[in-house]
Design an enzyme around this catalytic site. Structure first.
Site, mmCIF file in Angstrom:
data_model
loop_
_atom_site.group_PDB
_atom_site.id
_atom_site.type_symbol
_atom_site.label_atom_id
_atom_site.label_comp_id
_atom_site.label_asym_id
_atom_site.label_seq_id
_atom_site.Cartn_x
_atom_site.Cartn_y
_atom_site.Cartn_z
ATOM 1 C CD GLN A 1 12.708 17.130 25.162
ATOM 2 O OE1 GLN A 1 11.953 17.680 25.952
ATOM 3 N NE2 GLN A 1 13.984 17.422 25.073
ATOM 4 C CB ALA B 1 -3.043 28.735 14.704
ATOM 5 C CG HIS C 1 4.296 17.774 20.061
ATOM 6 N ND1 HIS C 1 3.305 17.879 21.009
ATOM 7 C CD2 HIS C 1 5.448 18.125 20.674
ATOM 8 C CE1 HIS C 1 3.838 18.295 22.157
ATOM 9 N NE2 HIS C 1 5.139 18.452 21.977
ATOM 10 N NE ARG C 2 0.445 11.610 19.104
ATOM 11 C CZ ARG C 2 -0.108 10.977 20.113
ATOM 12 N NH1 ARG C 2 -0.466 9.726 19.965
ATOM 13 N NH2 ARG C 2 -0.296 11.576 21.269
ATOM 14 C CB SER D 1 -11.909 22.695 14.751
ATOM 15 O OG SER D 1 -13.172 23.310 14.768
ATOM 16 N NE ARG E 1 7.001 19.266 24.153
ATOM 17 C CZ ARG E 1 7.487 18.111 24.570
ATOM 18 N NH1 ARG E 1 8.264 18.056 25.634
ATOM 19 N NH2 ARG E 1 7.172 16.987 23.953
HETATM 20 C C1 LIG Z 1 7.258 17.681 30.567
HETATM 21 C C2 LIG Z 1 7.100 16.486 29.640
HETATM 22 C C3 LIG Z 1 7.668 15.277 29.978
HETATM 23 C C4 LIG Z 1 7.525 14.162 29.123
HETATM 24 N N1 LIG Z 1 8.099 12.963 29.482
HETATM 25 C C5 LIG Z 1 7.942 11.889 28.673
HETATM 26 C C6 LIG Z 1 8.496 10.609 29.025
HETATM 27 O O1 LIG Z 1 9.128 10.464 30.060
HETATM 28 N N2 LIG Z 1 8.331 9.567 28.176
HETATM 29 C C7 LIG Z 1 7.604 9.687 27.000
HETATM 30 O O2 LIG Z 1 7.454 8.697 26.275
HETATM 31 N N3 LIG Z 1 7.085 10.880 26.640
HETATM 32 C C8 LIG Z 1 7.235 11.967 27.443
HETATM 33 N N4 LIG Z 1 6.691 13.170 27.057
HETATM 34 C C9 LIG Z 1 6.005 13.261 25.757
HETATM 35 C C10 LIG Z 1 4.490 13.154 25.924
HETATM 36 O O3 LIG Z 1 4.101 11.914 26.454
HETATM 37 C C11 LIG Z 1 3.802 13.344 24.559
HETATM 38 O O4 LIG Z 1 4.185 12.304 23.703
HETATM 39 C C12 LIG Z 1 4.146 14.643 23.898
HETATM 40 O O5 LIG Z 1 4.121 15.708 24.833
HETATM 41 C C13 LIG Z 1 3.142 14.908 22.773
HETATM 42 O O6 LIG Z 1 1.948 15.377 23.353
HETATM 43 P P1 LIG Z 1 0.527 14.729 23.112
HETATM 44 O O7 LIG Z 1 0.633 13.267 22.932
HETATM 45 O O8 LIG Z 1 -0.402 15.249 24.167
HETATM 46 O O9 LIG Z 1 0.019 15.475 21.867
HETATM 47 P P2 LIG Z 1 0.227 15.588 20.292
HETATM 48 O O10 LIG Z 1 0.855 14.421 19.650
HETATM 49 O O11 LIG Z 1 0.861 16.925 20.071
HETATM 50 O O12 LIG Z 1 -1.295 15.626 19.873
HETATM 51 C C14 LIG Z 1 -2.160 16.678 20.348
HETATM 52 C C15 LIG Z 1 -3.419 16.091 20.915
HETATM 53 O O13 LIG Z 1 -4.074 15.350 19.889
HETATM 54 C C16 LIG Z 1 -4.731 14.236 20.481
HETATM 55 N N5 LIG Z 1 -4.182 12.986 19.920
HETATM 56 C C17 LIG Z 1 -3.088 12.872 19.123
HETATM 57 N N6 LIG Z 1 -2.897 11.589 18.773
HETATM 58 C C18 LIG Z 1 -3.880 10.877 19.368
HETATM 59 C C19 LIG Z 1 -4.204 9.502 19.395
HETATM 60 N N7 LIG Z 1 -3.503 8.573 18.777
HETATM 61 N N8 LIG Z 1 -5.262 9.135 20.110
HETATM 62 C C20 LIG Z 1 -6.039 10.029 20.771
HETATM 63 N N9 LIG Z 1 -5.767 11.371 20.797
HETATM 64 C C21 LIG Z 1 -4.699 11.784 20.110
HETATM 65 C C22 LIG Z 1 -4.504 14.323 21.988
HETATM 66 O O14 LIG Z 1 -5.566 15.058 22.561
HETATM 67 C C23 LIG Z 1 -3.239 15.132 22.076
HETATM 68 O O15 LIG Z 1 -3.066 15.807 23.315
HETATM 69 C C24 LIG Z 1 6.807 14.280 27.890
HETATM 70 C C25 LIG Z 1 6.234 15.522 27.557
HETATM 71 C C26 LIG Z 1 6.373 16.614 28.415
HETATM 72 C C27 LIG Z 1 5.762 17.942 28.017
#
Ligand SMILES: Cc1cc2nc3c(=O)[nH]c(=O)nc-3n(C[C@H](O)[C@H](O)[C@H](O)COP(=O)(O)OP(=O)(O)OC[C@H]3O[C@@H](n4cnc5c(N)ncnc54)[C@H](O)[C@@H]3O)c2cc1C
Length: 238
Positions: free
Chosen positions: A74, A153, A78-79, A53, A163
């Protein structure tokens, strides 16, 4: 593709140290009632121990140009990012630029397809009164876009884990490679932490991708033999 780092967190009162990790060092030092070090020992210690953090105190803003809308779909999953991107409602895409993922003869075929789509887009607008926002329905994922993107960061490092993996799509992998190159100019430490997830813990590299493993590092199952007392935990997670 163009990726420029246009801004990053700096102190209100400037010091000679322009490295934003200096700010992480100061913020993290409060946790241990300790004094900042010149070589960011506290910040690095936090990173090594998973106290991520503290990395949220510094932001990076990039301008990204000439990437596809497929990449936009794509990255916008990321949120923990802020984005401003080119609108296909307010901007006309007549004669749109596009990313051609093919080479040789296949690339020529693709170019012809894009040209046909451009014609269709303009027909919709000219002869069917379509607004940009409706005519865009015919545009391809390859259509170029541009955006500004800001993240802290921690988000940058964690997104890089996903990625920069060889399983991520080539274009987004290239964008993160460029981002890493840009960040290295101002904060080499954060750049060094922008690695695929298999290298997130440098002492114990392993691939979490299972059958999709590229072979760069062994699978966890190849290096870790669960001991009997952990069997229940392992079974619960598979
Ligand atoms: C190789 C690859 C293939 C993919 N293929 C698909 C696909 O076929 N279909 C598809 O829909 N998506 C796909 N994705 C997207 C993937 O499912 C994620 O939506 C995207 O990578 C964002 O990552 P994230 O959700 O881990 O984290 P981010 O949104 O970047 O958030 C970072 C972290 O914050 C935490 N976090 C964020 N929001 C919440 C929440 N609401 N609740 C709890 N914890 C949270 C989690 O720990 C998360 O890992 C793919 C991604 C990759 C890298």
């Amino acid at each position: 593709m163009t990726v420029d780092l246009i801004a990053y967190t700096q102190r209100v009162v400037p010091t000679s140290d322009k490295n934003p990790l200096d700010i992480v060092e100061e913020a993290a030092s409060i946790c241990y009632n300790s004094s900042m070090t010149d070589d960011y020992k506290i910040a690095k210690g936090c990173k090594a121990s998973g106290h991520y953090s503290v990395l949220e105190h510094i932001n990076f803003t990039f301008y990204v140009k000439d990437v596809s809308r497929a990449l936009l779909a794509q990255i916008s999953r990321h949120r923990h990012i802020s984005m401003s991107c080119r609108s296909q409602r307010y901007c006309s895409e007549d004669g749109f630029k596009y990313v051609n993922p093919f080479t040789g003869e296949d690339a020529d075929v693709f170019d012809n397809m894009m040209s046909d789509i451009d014609t269709d887009y303009q027909i919709l607008k000219k002869y069917h009164n379509a607004k940009n926002e409706d005519a865009r329905a015919v545009l391809p994922n390859a259509c170029c876009t541009e955006f500004y993107i800001t993240m802290n960061a921690r988000a940058l490092i964690e997104m890089s884990h996903l990625r920069l993996c060889s399983r991520a799509q080539k274009e987004i992998r290239e964008m993160f490679t460029e981002m890493k190159r840009e960040v290295a100019q101002v904060c080499p430490e954060v750049a060094s932490w922008m690695v695929p997830s298999c290298e997130a813990n440098p002492k114990y590299p392993f691939c979490p991708e299972g059958r999709g493993c590229c072979g760069r590092h062994p699978l966890l199952a190849d290096v870790y033999k669960p001991i009997e007392k952990n069997k229940e935990v392992v079974d619960g997670n598979t």
